[in-house]
Design a protein around this motif. Structure first.
Motif: not given
Length: 297
Positions: A89, A92, A151, A184-185, A187-192, A195
């Motif tokens: 993240i 990115s 990615s 951006l992609y 970040i979207k895939e890594t956030f879960p 979390r």
């Protein structure tokens, strides 16, 4: 059964591919002037650190429990996935900022060289992702590393398209645009992953129907009420559960029979891996199911 660990052979092959493509993309990005290639190189550098951490964590996690680590070392892999996610993240976000600058200050780009290096990167990253594909489903650590390479493979596809557009139409702002979209992609895939690993490290309760669990436990013969329920996860697959159960005053040998019935219920219906129960008669009978006092910590 899936192989959820990194074998030495896979580790060596993936690491070798990673070193190859990182060097190629750094040099290619410098000589072609492509920020997208340099961003790919940074991601691959992160992949190198990720795969080394993942391999080390998978080895550490196999160590047996002892008096210092009574639950074992399984969370080594969760820590690894957490750090990998943060790294992805941060990188990115950095690349998005740099790409934004490039949009307003375009530079000359060698589209042919950019295209050749991106194709090499695509094959290397796709190969690495395939090697890790079998273990990603039930292991956050391998999933985080797998997403690194997936990615980068997708990033290489974007760089290839960008290189073709730049070479044919000389539209240089496509290069930073590709960098932003890929980042951006990621970040979207890594956030879960960030979390989920954070929740496990914070000992957040797993996704269970606790009210239904308590009701089912109270249906077990001999159980009067249930309180002080706690549940957490050692890793993404292993649930630990503890609770206080009020029983009628009885012999300890009878209590053990009730314990076994409750443990069987929680293991078979709710897939709990480790159950700890505390039997009580009057103490805590009026407490709520999730009340905690200092004696329970």
């Amino acid at each position: 059964m899936h192989d959820n660990s990194l074998t030495g052979q896979r580790f060596f092959i993936v690491t070798a591919l990673n070193i190859l493509i990182t060097v190629a993309e750094f040099l290619g990005g410098i000589f072609s002037g492509s920020l997208a290639l340099i961003s790919d190189a940074f991601h691959n550098l992160g992949d190198g650190a990720a795969i080394v951490m993942a391999y080390a964590a998978s080895r550490i996690s196999r160590k047996k429990s002892n008096q210092h680590k009574t639950f074992g070392y399984r969370r080594a892999e969760i820590i690894s996935s957490y750090l990998n996610a943060i790294f992805l993240i941060v990188i990115s976000v950095f690349l998005i900022v740099e790409a934004g600058k490039r949009i307003f200050e375009p530079t000359k780009i060698n589209g042919i060289l950019m295209l050749i290096v991106a194709i090499i990167g695509l094959f290397a990253n796709a190969g690495s992702a395939l090697l890790l594909n079998s273990g990603k489903t039930n292991n956050l650590n391998i999933k985080a590393t797998y997403l690194h390479f997936l990615s980068d493979a997708l990033s290489s596809v974007g760089v290839i398209i960008g290189a073709i557009v730049i070479q044919l139409f000389n539209i240089t702002w496509v290069d930073p645009l590709v960098t932003i979209l890929v980042s951006l992609y990621i970040i979207k895939e890594t956030f879960p992953i960030l979390r989920d690993s954070t929740n496990i490290l914070m000992q957040s309760g797993p996704d269970l129907d606790y009210e239904a669990m308590a009701l089912d436990m109270e249906k077990v013969c001999g159980v009067v009420s249930v309180h002080h329920i706690h549940a957490w996860m050692i890793d993404e697959n292993r649930i630990i559960f503890s609770a206080h159960i009020n029983l009628q005053d009885q012999m300890l040998s009878n209590v053990e029979v009730t314990y076994q019935a409750v443990e069987k219920l929680l293991t078979e219906k709710y897939h709990v891996d480790h159950v700890t129960l505390q039997a009580e008669v009057e103490r805590g009978r009026d407490a709520t199911k999730f009340t905690t006092n200092q004696n329970d910590i």
